[in-house]
Design a protein around this motif. Sequence first.
Motif: not given
Length: 266
Positions: A31-59
């Motif tokens: 099966v081939v999955c074609i998509g965006d962050s929601m298809a990529s296992g993306e997790f959203e990080s946030k530091t104490p000073d309010g900086k966001y990070g977005f991380h594709d974690m395909f597993e």
Amino acid sequence: MDMTGYYVRAGEKPLDTMPEDGGLAGIFRRVVCIGDSMASGEFESKTPDGKYGFHDMFEYSWGQYFARFVGTEVLNFSRGGMTAIEYCQNFAESKGLWDADKLSPCYVIALGGNDLIGMKMPVGSASDINAEDYEKNNTETFAGWYARIIQRLKKMQPKARFFLMTMLHTDDPVLDAVVDAHAALLYEFADVFDFTYVIDFAKYGPYIDDEYRRNFFLGTHLNSAGYLLTSRMLASYMDYIIRNNPEDFAQVGFIGTPYHHCEAKW
């Protein structure tokens, strides 16, 4: 043997049954999955000073959860922020999606959020499709670019099955209007292209409200449980479609080969 779980059941809805092993979705060996962050296992990080990070974690993507519990190979051709335009213009080429060794009997496409909500691109319609030459589609619309993906893959793998995923409804009426327009377009595509089916989470899936976010979201993206749940929903819906259209799927084992059964639907 009780066969009721394998045949169509009167009044059954697509997500009424959630088979633990993915049910008949397992007929596809790739099966081939074609998509965006929601298809990529993306997790959203946030530091104490309010900086966001977005991380594709395909597993952790719903595609890879699907691969593990269904027991099939899943290739992720997705990335956070992906749009149908970028996919066609450079991403697919750079990742080798058009290569012959990446062809699949089954494609799940989950695009639209970044195009329609982020870029506010016109949705368009099936009339934007040029059936003879996908490069002449109306590329000013989401429909033109999205259809181009299907058309190019169908040219390479004519009998592939396509499952087009809608978005979930939310507690935001402005977003819901986009969700409805997107879903309507996918049904148009299902009428235009053969062996193309809508995974209509907008109609049959859960509703995104505060309780759903508490359980299945991390910031504005899904958490691990959310991606796992989505994989279960996808497999259940595919199983439902296959059981309701057995003639459409009898020959999936021959997709990509020179063989077919002349008396069966192909």
